[in-house]
Design a protein around this motif. Structure first.
Motif, PDB file in Angstrom:
ATOM      1  N   GLN A  17       0.843  -1.205   0.000  1.00  0.00           N
ATOM      2  CA  GLN A  17       0.000   0.000   0.000  1.00  0.00           C
ATOM      3  C   GLN A  17       0.880   1.259   0.000  1.00  0.00           C
ATOM      4  N   ASP A  64       2.327   1.780  -3.454  1.00  0.00           N
ATOM      5  CA  ASP A  64       1.373   1.983  -4.553  1.00  0.00           C
ATOM      6  C   ASP A  64       1.086   3.485  -4.668  1.00  0.00           C
ATOM      7  N   SER A  67      -2.457   4.643  -4.336  1.00  0.00           N
ATOM      8  CA  SER A  67      -3.207   4.308  -3.126  1.00  0.00           C
ATOM      9  C   SER A  67      -3.311   5.521  -2.194  1.00  0.00           C
ATOM     10  N   SER A 110      -0.378   5.745   0.009  1.00  0.00           N
ATOM     11  CA  SER A 110       0.947   5.868  -0.629  1.00  0.00           C
ATOM     12  C   SER A 110       1.909   6.694   0.211  1.00  0.00           C
TER      13      SER A 110
END
Length: 287
Positions: free
Chosen positions: A257, A260, A263, A266
């Motif tokens: 996560q 990403d 996300s 992030s």
């Protein structure tokens, strides 16, 4: 120091190798940008008696040390040595862009194999490269033979992988970064036995006179710098590639996560990142 693997065969292998080199180059470039002040403080501290004229940067990567040394010693020429042709090409491009091409020579060499011809430098710099050597004691002896009498050898080593997250983060998996560090430490103990060595003792054993040792503490807190975010992202991606197999499924899910960029979780969306690490510098003279 980078050990470029020599892949033969499939296009996939070449692409994988190119990607690894690009990732490493990005981390080295961000490291130079984020830690520029600290690197300048190291070069300023070096006990160089006269202005260095001929400098060798062993395991130069994309040129962090090379350019810091060119700035510190305006009359110097630097010979930049690395095993990666890609890194050396990037270094040459940067030298051209900054009008420094006439002060830089690059040498592609595997320092565990045949020692290249490096002239008679009065300063040799090795930052985060010695622990990669198969036989660093041999490397130290070769550096001593290469230096001019009275020349200085500067060894810079990372005390630990940088930390980026505040205590208690990420909120859904507190302690994740500590567990990542424990995993990378175990990996390094197995694969890089010379990491964390007592370089002062090794330098003395190789015939150098130790002139100084200094620990540089890096503490950049709550930075809103985009470079710090990218540095954290690139570094933790690289770490994931090394230790994924050693992590629990929950830790891996939360790490992914963070990594990403789309996300909400992030790492690039956090405004509480820092950079905390230490570098140790040894200055040793050929007497």
């Amino acid at each position: 120091m980078t050990h470029a693997a020599h892949h033969h065969g499939t296009q996939h292998q070449h692409e994988h190798h190119d990607h690894d080199t690009d990732v490493q180059a990005e981390i080295l470039d961000l490291d130079a940008e984020v830690l520029a002040e600290h690197i300048a403080s190291i070069t300023a501290w070096l006990p160089v008696e006269a202005s260095a004229r001929q400098i060798v940067d062993l395991g130069c990567g994309t040129g962090t040390g090379t350019f810091a040394l060119l700035a510190r010693f305006p009359e110097a020429q630097v010979t930049a040595v690395d095993s990666s042709a890609d890194h050396l090409r990037r270094l040459q491009e940067k030298a051209r862009e900054n009008g420094l091409a006439d002060r830089v020579r690059t040498v592609q060499a595997d320092l565990d194999a045949t020692w290249p011809e490096l002239g008679e430098p009065d300063l040799v710099w090795a930052s985060a490269s010695l622990h990669h050597m198969a036989d660093p004691d041999r490397t130290l002896r070769q550096v001593r033979e290469t230096l001019t009498p009275g020349g200085l050898f500067a060894v810079v080593e990372l005390a630990a992988f940088p930390r980026f997250l505040p205590a208690g983060a990420p909120e859904n998996r507190p302690g994740l970064e500590e567990r990542l560090h424990a995993a990378i430490d175990r990996h390094h103990a197995e694969h890089l036995p010379h990491r964390g060595a007592d370089w002062g003792a090794k330098l003395a054993a190789a015939g150098f006179t130790l002139e100084g040792e200094r620990t540089i503490t890096v503490e950049i807190e709550h930075s809103r710098s985009e470079a710090v975010g990218r540095y954290a992202l690139s570094s933790l991606r690289r770490l994931r590639g090394t230790v994924a197999d050693a992590l629990s499924a929950d830790d891996l899910a939360v790490l992914d996560q963070l990594l990403d960029t789309d996300s909400p979780g992030s790492i690039l969306r956090r405004d509480d990142l820092g950079v905390r690490t230490e570098r140790v510098v040894w200055a040793a003279r050929r007497t």
